[in-house]
Motif scaffolding. Structure first.
Motif, PDB file in Angstrom:
ATOM      1  N   ARG A   1       7.603  -3.446  -3.743  1.00 48.60           N
ATOM      2  CA  ARG A   1       7.094  -2.920  -2.462  1.00 48.60           C
ATOM      3  C   ARG A   1       8.062  -1.908  -1.854  1.00 48.60           C
ATOM      4  NH1 ARG A   1       2.994  -6.018   0.394  1.00 48.60           N
ATOM      5  NH2 ARG A   1       2.066  -7.470  -1.069  1.00 48.60           N
TER       6      ARG A   1
ATOM      7  N   LEU B   1       8.660   5.880  -2.619  1.00 47.58           N
ATOM      8  CA  LEU B   1       7.832   6.941  -3.189  1.00 47.58           C
ATOM      9  C   LEU B   1       6.973   7.608  -2.120  1.00 47.58           C
ATOM     10  CD1 LEU B   1       6.685   5.239  -6.535  1.00 47.58           C
ATOM     11  CD2 LEU B   1       8.273   7.160  -6.273  1.00 47.58           C
ATOM     12  N   VAL B   2       6.474   6.811  -1.178  1.00 44.59           N
ATOM     13  CA  VAL B   2       5.702   7.395  -0.076  1.00 44.59           C
ATOM     14  C   VAL B   2       6.594   8.345   0.715  1.00 44.59           C
ATOM     15  CG1 VAL B   2       4.525   6.903   2.111  1.00 44.59           C
ATOM     16  CG2 VAL B   2       4.066   5.477   0.110  1.00 44.59           C
ATOM     17  N   ARG B   3       7.811   7.902   0.976  1.00 43.79           N
ATOM     18  CA  ARG B   3       8.743   8.766   1.720  1.00 43.79           C
ATOM     19  C   ARG B   3       9.038  10.054   0.967  1.00 43.79           C
ATOM     20  NH1 ARG B   3      11.130   4.000   3.836  1.00 43.79           N
ATOM     21  NH2 ARG B   3      12.426   3.659   2.015  1.00 43.79           N
ATOM     22  N   GLU B   4       9.268   9.899  -0.341  1.00 45.19           N
ATOM     23  CA  GLU B   4       9.575  11.089  -1.142  1.00 45.19           C
ATOM     24  C   GLU B   4       8.368  12.018  -1.239  1.00 45.19           C
ATOM     25  OE1 GLU B   4      11.001   9.697  -4.929  1.00 45.19           O
ATOM     26  OE2 GLU B   4      12.597   8.513  -3.988  1.00 45.19           O
ATOM     27  N   GLY B   5       7.198  11.415  -1.299  1.00 44.97           N
ATOM     28  CA  GLY B   5       5.978  12.217  -1.434  1.00 44.97           C
ATOM     29  C   GLY B   5       5.583  12.914  -0.144  1.00 44.97           C
ATOM     30  N   CYS B   6       6.061  12.394   0.974  1.00 41.86           N
ATOM     31  CA  CYS B   6       5.676  12.952   2.281  1.00 41.86           C
ATOM     32  C   CYS B   6       6.853  13.646   2.942  1.00 41.86           C
ATOM     33  CB  CYS B   6       5.143  11.857   3.203  1.00 41.86           C
ATOM     34  SG  CYS B   6       3.669  11.054   2.592  1.00 41.86           S
ATOM     35  N   ALA B   7       7.673  14.306   2.145  1.00 39.37           N
ATOM     36  CA  ALA B   7       8.876  14.934   2.694  1.00 39.37           C
ATOM     37  C   ALA B   7       8.701  16.445   2.840  1.00 39.37           C
ATOM     38  CB  ALA B   7      10.075  14.614   1.802  1.00 39.37           C
ATOM     39  N   GLU B   8       7.477  16.881   3.107  1.00 38.92           N
ATOM     40  CA  GLU B   8       7.245  18.320   3.234  1.00 38.92           C
ATOM     41  C   GLU B   8       8.054  18.888   4.395  1.00 38.92           C
ATOM     42  OE1 GLU B   8       4.819  16.034   3.521  1.00 38.92           O
ATOM     43  OE2 GLU B   8       3.256  16.410   2.013  1.00 38.92           O
ATOM     44  N   ARG B   9       8.491  20.095   4.230  1.00 35.54           N
ATOM     45  CA  ARG B   9       9.192  20.779   5.312  1.00 35.54           C
ATOM     46  C   ARG B   9       8.254  21.799   5.948  1.00 35.54           C
ATOM     47  NH1 ARG B   9      14.804  20.076   5.138  1.00 35.54           N
ATOM     48  NH2 ARG B   9      14.994  21.868   6.510  1.00 35.54           N
TER      49      ARG B   9
ATOM     50  N   ASP C   1      10.097  19.190  11.201  1.00 33.06           N
ATOM     51  CA  ASP C   1       9.696  19.000   9.800  1.00 33.06           C
ATOM     52  C   ASP C   1       8.885  17.713   9.632  1.00 33.06           C
ATOM     53  OD1 ASP C   1      10.715  21.306   8.639  1.00 33.06           O
ATOM     54  OD2 ASP C   1      12.701  20.438   8.336  1.00 33.06           O
TER      55      ASP C   1
ATOM     56  N   ARG D   1      10.058  -0.031  -3.507  1.00 35.01           N
ATOM     57  CA  ARG D   1       9.997   1.174  -4.327  1.00 35.01           C
ATOM     58  C   ARG D   1       8.772   2.024  -3.952  1.00 35.01           C
ATOM     59  NH1 ARG D   1      11.888   5.505  -5.984  1.00 35.01           N
ATOM     60  NH2 ARG D   1      10.999   6.369  -7.882  1.00 35.01           N
ATOM     61  N   ILE D   2       7.654   1.385  -3.706  1.00 35.80           N
ATOM     62  CA  ILE D   2       6.455   2.138  -3.324  1.00 35.80           C
ATOM     63  C   ILE D   2       6.686   2.869  -2.000  1.00 35.80           C
ATOM     64  CG2 ILE D   2       4.015   1.946  -2.653  1.00 35.80           C
ATOM     65  CD1 ILE D   2       3.752  -0.303  -4.725  1.00 35.80           C
ATOM     66  N   ARG D   3       7.348   2.173  -1.077  1.00 39.01           N
ATOM     67  CA  ARG D   3       7.684   2.840   0.189  1.00 39.01           C
ATOM     68  C   ARG D   3       8.540   4.063  -0.026  1.00 39.01           C
ATOM     69  NH1 ARG D   3       7.976  -0.786   4.860  1.00 39.01           N
ATOM     70  NH2 ARG D   3       6.592  -2.431   4.200  1.00 39.01           N
TER      71      ARG D   3
ATOM     72  N   PRO E   1       6.347  10.319  -6.721  1.00 40.42           N
ATOM     73  CA  PRO E   1       5.952  10.691  -5.359  1.00 40.42           C
ATOM     74  C   PRO E   1       4.629  11.453  -5.308  1.00 40.42           C
ATOM     75  CG  PRO E   1       8.269  11.194  -5.727  1.00 40.42           C
ATOM     76  CD  PRO E   1       7.714  10.759  -7.044  1.00 40.42           C
TER      77      PRO E   1
END
Lengths: 104, 227
Positions: free
Chosen positions: A63, A69-77, B39, A65-67, B144
């Motif tokens: 769980r 990944l969500v953080r990494e996937g939603c790190a748009e600038r 951001d 790790r999934i979080r 991701p």
């Protein structure tokens, strides 16, 4: 002295050792732990259980790790110029008649 | 105009100090508090509207609206949560003008009732303990990008709740204030959203052939993934 009534189980937690018949119920507790929503006592109880339960430990890691990944996937600038456009707009609003200080 | 977005439980009150600022001071003070979150707010906006151009517009609108209400904000209040509340309400007012409803989960209110009836959220669709080793195997390839796609496929309310919890780290109470929903509803959305992400993970593992369907089923995993 009340242990005869309720045993060592605290608020639905299984005993810290032996079989873990309530592991399925702990998924929710693990989720709340990761959300930072458990109090210190609940964290202590959960830790005690995790020390002794590989499936629950694996569950927690999965769980977490999934979080991640969500953080990494939603790190748009934001686009580089957005900040300047926002600033320009705020300045225009502040100077305008609708600046807000006179109220409504 | 009076900003409707200033209402809500996270609304900071007072603001006599900021009332005394001149325009330039107020702009500067607001920029100092709000722009460090730019951001993140943009990333949050992408969870609402998906298209970068729309997210750009939404952030600008939200910050402008927040700035107009900023003189009401008390020093030391939870400005960050308040900004997200404004973002949320700006989205609702700007992108729902056509009366379009969000893709709500029709069973949500049922589950909310169940969630509030017990202290914990009802574990309904969760396959939480199934085949963790298979899921862990899948995680090595489930990156991701895949998670982001799975998140985008969630109903809006679940997607936003998961974002606010996992990425922003807001407490349940804060998310409830931001979304204007009861805490029990937030917990239900988080639970359902995360279960769906889990299901996507299992589905991805199966489809990509890392785990055969029969193998997963032997482990008791729920491979009947709801898209």
């Amino acid at each position: 002295m009340s242990s005869a009534d309720h045993g060592p189980t605290v608020r639905g937690m299984p005993p810290a050792s032996g079989a873990h018949p309530h592991c399925d119920d702990l998924a929710e507790r693990i989720e709340r732990f990761l959300d930072g929503e458990l109090d210190a006592e609940q964290v202590r109880e959960l830790d005690e259980h995790l020390d002794d339960c590989l499936p629950c430990t694996t569950e927690r890691e999965l769980r977490a790790r999934i979080r991640e990944l969500v953080r990494e996937g939603c790190a748009e600038r934001a686009p580089a110029d957005l900040i300047d456009r926002v600033r320009a707009r705020l300045t225009a609003v502040a100077a305008g008649p609708d600046a807000g200080d006179d109220g409504d | 105009m009076t900003s409707p977005t200033a209402s809500g439980a996270t609304r900071p009150r007072g603001g006599t100090v900021r009332r005394a600022m001149d325009h330039e001071q107020r702009v500067r003070a607001f920029e100092e508090e709000a722009l460090p979150h730019l951001d993140r707010m943009y990333a949050a906006a992408l969870r609402y509207v998906r298209r970068p151009a729309d997210a750009d517009d939404l952030v600008q609108e939200a910050l402008t609206t927040a700035f107009r209400a900023y003189h009401q904000v008390e020093e030391g209040s939870n400005v960050r949560a308040w900004l997200y509340r404004v973002l949320h309400t700006t989205f609702l007012s700007q992108y729902r003008r056509d009366g379009r409803r969000p893709a709500e989960d029709p069973t949500e209110h049922v589950e909310v009732a169940a969630a509030s009836a017990s202290s914990d959220v009802t574990p309904d669709v969760t396959p939480p303990r199934t085949a963790p080793s298979a899921e862990q195997t899948a995680l090595s390839a489930f990156g991701p990008t895949e998670v982001k796609e799975a998140l985008a496929a969630l109903p809006e309310e679940q997607r936003v709740a998961v974002y606010l919890a996992d990425v922003e780290g807001f407490a349940y109470r804060e998310i409830a204030d931001i979304m204007g929903s009861p805490v029990g509803t937030v917990m239900s959305r988080l639970h359902r959203g995360r279960s769906a992400l889990r299901a996507s993970l299992a589905d991805y593992a199966t489809r990509s052939g890392m785990v055969t369907t029969s193998h997963v089923r032997e482990d008791g995993s729920d491979t009947e993934v709801r898209a």
